[in-house]
Design an enzyme around this catalytic site. Sequence first.
Site, PDB file in Angstrom:
ATOM      1  N   ASN A  42      82.431 -28.734  17.899  1.00 61.27           N
ATOM      2  CA  ASN A  42      81.380 -27.709  18.030  1.00 61.27           C
ATOM      3  C   ASN A  42      80.014 -28.318  18.338  1.00 61.27           C
ATOM      4  O   ASN A  42      79.011 -27.605  18.416  1.00 61.27           O
ATOM      5  CB  ASN A  42      81.300 -26.830  16.769  1.00 61.27           C
ATOM      6  CG  ASN A  42      80.763 -27.589  15.564  1.00 61.27           C
ATOM      7  OD1 ASN A  42      80.540 -28.795  15.629  1.00 61.27           O
ATOM      8  ND2 ASN A  42      80.562 -26.883  14.460  1.00 61.27           N
ATOM      9  N   PHE A  83      88.864 -35.684  12.972  1.00 64.17           N
ATOM     10  CA  PHE A  83      87.625 -36.372  12.596  1.00 64.17           C
ATOM     11  C   PHE A  83      86.548 -35.384  12.139  1.00 64.17           C
ATOM     12  O   PHE A  83      85.641 -35.778  11.409  1.00 64.17           O
ATOM     13  CB  PHE A  83      87.022 -37.105  13.812  1.00 64.17           C
ATOM     14  CG  PHE A  83      87.774 -38.309  14.290  1.00 64.17           C
ATOM     15  CD1 PHE A  83      87.638 -39.534  13.665  1.00 64.17           C
ATOM     16  CD2 PHE A  83      88.606 -38.228  15.402  1.00 64.17           C
ATOM     17  CE1 PHE A  83      88.303 -40.660  14.126  1.00 64.17           C
ATOM     18  CE2 PHE A  83      89.282 -39.349  15.874  1.00 64.17           C
ATOM     19  CZ  PHE A  83      89.129 -40.560  15.238  1.00 64.17           C
ATOM     20  N   ALA A  84      86.609 -34.139  12.651  1.00 62.44           N
ATOM     21  CA  ALA A  84      85.478 -33.221  12.469  1.00 62.44           C
ATOM     22  C   ALA A  84      85.150 -33.035  10.994  1.00 62.44           C
ATOM     23  O   ALA A  84      86.008 -32.616  10.214  1.00 62.44           O
ATOM     24  CB  ALA A  84      85.809 -31.869  13.104  1.00 62.44           C
ATOM     25  N   ALA A  85      83.926 -33.367  10.621  1.00 63.84           N
ATOM     26  CA  ALA A  85      83.517 -33.275   9.211  1.00 63.84           C
ATOM     27  C   ALA A  85      82.024 -33.531   9.107  1.00 63.84           C
ATOM     28  O   ALA A  85      81.398 -34.032  10.042  1.00 63.84           O
ATOM     29  CB  ALA A  85      84.257 -34.327   8.379  1.00 63.84           C
ATOM     30  N   SER A  87      79.406 -35.881   6.931  1.00 69.91           N
ATOM     31  CA  SER A  87      79.666 -37.169   6.282  1.00 69.91           C
ATOM     32  C   SER A  87      78.425 -37.835   5.695  1.00 69.91           C
ATOM     33  O   SER A  87      78.381 -39.062   5.599  1.00 69.91           O
ATOM     34  CB  SER A  87      80.339 -38.121   7.277  1.00 69.91           C
ATOM     35  OG  SER A  87      79.489 -38.332   8.361  1.00 69.91           O
ATOM     36  N   TYR A 151      80.961 -35.347  -1.094  1.00 67.07           N
ATOM     37  CA  TYR A 151      81.553 -35.843   0.159  1.00 67.07           C
ATOM     38  C   TYR A 151      82.893 -36.534  -0.131  1.00 67.07           C
ATOM     39  O   TYR A 151      83.932 -36.189   0.446  1.00 67.07           O
ATOM     40  CB  TYR A 151      80.582 -36.808   0.864  1.00 67.07           C
ATOM     41  CG  TYR A 151      81.221 -37.551   2.002  1.00 67.07           C
ATOM     42  CD1 TYR A 151      81.714 -36.859   3.108  1.00 67.07           C
ATOM     43  CD2 TYR A 151      81.362 -38.945   1.967  1.00 67.07           C
ATOM     44  CE1 TYR A 151      82.320 -37.543   4.148  1.00 67.07           C
ATOM     45  CE2 TYR A 151      81.960 -39.620   3.006  1.00 67.07           C
ATOM     46  CZ  TYR A 151      82.439 -38.917   4.095  1.00 67.07           C
ATOM     47  OH  TYR A 151      83.056 -39.584   5.112  1.00 67.07           O
ATOM     48  N   ILE A 215      64.934 -51.512   2.383  1.00 66.43           N
ATOM     49  CA  ILE A 215      66.052 -52.074   1.612  1.00 66.43           C
ATOM     50  C   ILE A 215      66.089 -51.334   0.283  1.00 66.43           C
ATOM     51  O   ILE A 215      65.138 -51.423  -0.509  1.00 66.43           O
ATOM     52  CB  ILE A 215      65.868 -53.588   1.387  1.00 66.43           C
ATOM     53  CG1 ILE A 215      65.907 -54.324   2.734  1.00 66.43           C
ATOM     54  CG2 ILE A 215      66.927 -54.128   0.428  1.00 66.43           C
ATOM     55  CD1 ILE A 215      65.721 -55.829   2.641  1.00 66.43           C
ATOM     56  N   ARG A 286      68.786 -46.326  -3.905  1.00 64.02           N
ATOM     57  CA  ARG A 286      69.104 -44.984  -3.393  1.00 64.02           C
ATOM     58  C   ARG A 286      70.167 -44.402  -4.324  1.00 64.02           C
ATOM     59  O   ARG A 286      71.185 -45.064  -4.572  1.00 64.02           O
ATOM     60  CB  ARG A 286      69.642 -45.122  -1.968  1.00 64.02           C
ATOM     61  CG  ARG A 286      69.853 -43.828  -1.233  1.00 64.02           C
ATOM     62  CD  ARG A 286      70.246 -44.059   0.220  1.00 64.02           C
ATOM     63  NE  ARG A 286      71.592 -44.593   0.380  1.00 64.02           N
ATOM     64  CZ  ARG A 286      72.199 -44.777   1.553  1.00 64.02           C
ATOM     65  NH1 ARG A 286      71.568 -44.499   2.678  1.00 64.02           N
ATOM     66  NH2 ARG A 286      73.420 -45.255   1.622  1.00 64.02           N
TER      67      ARG A 286
HETATM   68  N1  UFG Z   1      70.678 -49.072   3.089  1.00 60.61           N
HETATM   69  C1  UFG Z   1      69.415 -49.593   3.031  1.00 60.61           C
HETATM   70  N2  UFG Z   1      68.482 -49.106   3.904  1.00 60.61           N
HETATM   71  C2  UFG Z   1      68.750 -48.122   4.804  1.00 60.61           C
HETATM   72  C3  UFG Z   1      70.067 -47.590   4.841  1.00 60.61           C
HETATM   73  C4  UFG Z   1      70.997 -48.086   3.960  1.00 60.61           C
HETATM   74  O1  UFG Z   1      69.115 -50.482   2.235  1.00 60.61           O
HETATM   75  O2  UFG Z   1      67.860 -47.715   5.556  1.00 60.61           O
HETATM   76  C5  UFG Z   1      71.702 -49.637   2.192  1.00 60.61           C
HETATM   77  C6  UFG Z   1      72.359 -48.591   1.339  1.00 60.61           C
HETATM   78  O3  UFG Z   1      71.619 -48.401   0.163  1.00 60.61           O
HETATM   79  C7  UFG Z   1      73.729 -49.229   1.122  1.00 60.61           C
HETATM   80  C8  UFG Z   1      73.992 -50.023   2.412  1.00 60.61           C
HETATM   81  O4  UFG Z   1      72.701 -50.181   3.004  1.00 60.61           O
HETATM   82  O5  UFG Z   1      73.666 -50.128   0.068  1.00 60.61           O
HETATM   83  C9  UFG Z   1      74.876 -49.289   3.392  1.00 60.61           C
HETATM   84  O6  UFG Z   1      74.380 -47.970   3.538  1.00 60.61           O
HETATM   85  P1  UFG Z   1      74.905 -46.962   4.646  1.00 60.61           P
HETATM   86  O7  UFG Z   1      74.128 -45.704   4.495  1.00 60.61           O
HETATM   87  O8  UFG Z   1      74.899 -47.615   5.982  1.00 60.61           O
HETATM   88  O9  UFG Z   1      76.429 -46.739   4.269  1.00 60.61           O
HETATM   89  P2  UFG Z   1      77.072 -46.300   2.862  1.00 60.61           P
HETATM   90  O10 UFG Z   1      77.743 -47.510   2.300  1.00 60.61           O
HETATM   91  O11 UFG Z   1      76.112 -45.591   2.008  1.00 60.61           O
HETATM   92  O12 UFG Z   1      78.094 -45.187   3.336  1.00 60.61           O
HETATM   93  C10 UFG Z   1      79.208 -45.456   4.139  1.00 60.61           C
HETATM   94  C11 UFG Z   1      79.521 -44.234   4.974  1.00 60.61           C
HETATM   95  C12 UFG Z   1      79.882 -43.070   4.098  1.00 60.61           C
HETATM   96  C13 UFG Z   1      80.988 -43.483   3.186  1.00 60.61           C
HETATM   97  C14 UFG Z   1      80.645 -44.733   2.441  1.00 60.61           C
HETATM   98  C15 UFG Z   1      81.823 -45.206   1.678  1.00 60.61           C
HETATM   99  O13 UFG Z   1      78.426 -43.887   5.768  1.00 60.61           O
HETATM  100  O14 UFG Z   1      80.313 -41.997   4.901  1.00 60.61           O
HETATM  101  O15 UFG Z   1      80.276 -45.769   3.334  1.00 60.61           O
HETATM  102  O16 UFG Z   1      81.395 -45.962   0.638  1.00 60.61           O
HETATM  103  F1  UFG Z   1      81.206 -42.504   2.284  1.00 60.61           F
END
Ligand code: UFG
Length: 333
Positions: A42, A83-85, A87, A151, A215, A286
Amino acid sequence: MAGPCLRSRRMNVFVTGGAGYIGSVCVEMLLDEGHNVTVYDNLSEGHEDAVDPRALFIHARISDRSNINETVQDAAPDAIIHFAANSLVGESMKNPGKYFRNNVSNSLKVLDAAVEAGVKKFIFSSTAATYGIPEEMPITEETPTAPINPYGESKLAMEKFMRWYHEIHDLEYVALRYFNAAGASERFGEHHRVETHLIPNILQVALGQKDNCQIFGDDYPTPDGTCVRDYIHVLDLASAHILALQEGISGVFNLGNGDGYSVKEVVDACRRITGKGIEAIQQPRRPGDPPRLVADADKARQVLGWEPEHSGLDNIVETAWRWHSAHPNGYAK
Ligand code: UFG
């Protein structure tokens, strides 16, 4: 593009979310291997220009039950890759209903459409977020699931439903639990309208689109205090979907490299590969970030015959950098 080269017959594959990041690369690989592909999307998260022109594209919603039913009937696919979701972990903590509606209720419509059309195989995008904050590392498929956000819960619910559909309707299913998808193919890459992921955020600084990256947290129980993740190349994710088309395989599989990199290591790799300074600002943690997520993907190796080939961190960053440099605004016109 190098794929797993399954010596299988040409298959008819129906791909929901084929205009999204991982979907677009998987569709490209399926087509390269000679399969017929119908993309159903979509465009709420995906982009029309991310749909490989060799695929038949249907611009429609999975929430439209009669439309998804009729379209799957008409396409008569051998397999559906769903895949559609939505996330975004953070968004799911603010708006859980959106995640349960789209990722569970609407996904069920796709699952029902598969059964009604007599489709043999259902391949599903799951996630490491099903594990929550695991006690053991690396994570195997036997590690207890305990999602800490809607999620992850939405994806786990679908895994459970698929197991029952397998038992009752004989629908083969493969749930692929992705760790951190990253990198790009030559043609298709990562463009989210709201970008929360680490690597594209860092590369926006290298492109001069932002002054600095952030970070999140430096007081985690990890060697340098920043979170450790298992970054897996999107081409390796795509090849796992194609291997999952093999007959007679059902179950849940982790997809990761087994190598963990900290946020600081990723920032350093981006500096090295782009040759740009890239200022990084330390921020508080975060909410909802587990300290360390690293996969044991032996099951995918043994059962699917999967072998990640593209996934060193440098290669991931190099391919992502090449794509973002060539498409500084992603798919935006
Ligand atoms: N991070 C930063 N700065 C940013 C973005 C992310 O420090 O600007 C850190 C986050 O805190 C985390 C790491 O980088 O420690 C990775 O973050 P992402 O957002 O890239 O990925 P996530 O590990 O949070 O999430 C990914 C997928 C999700 C899934 C998850 C599974 O995007 O869909 O892995 O654990 F659910």
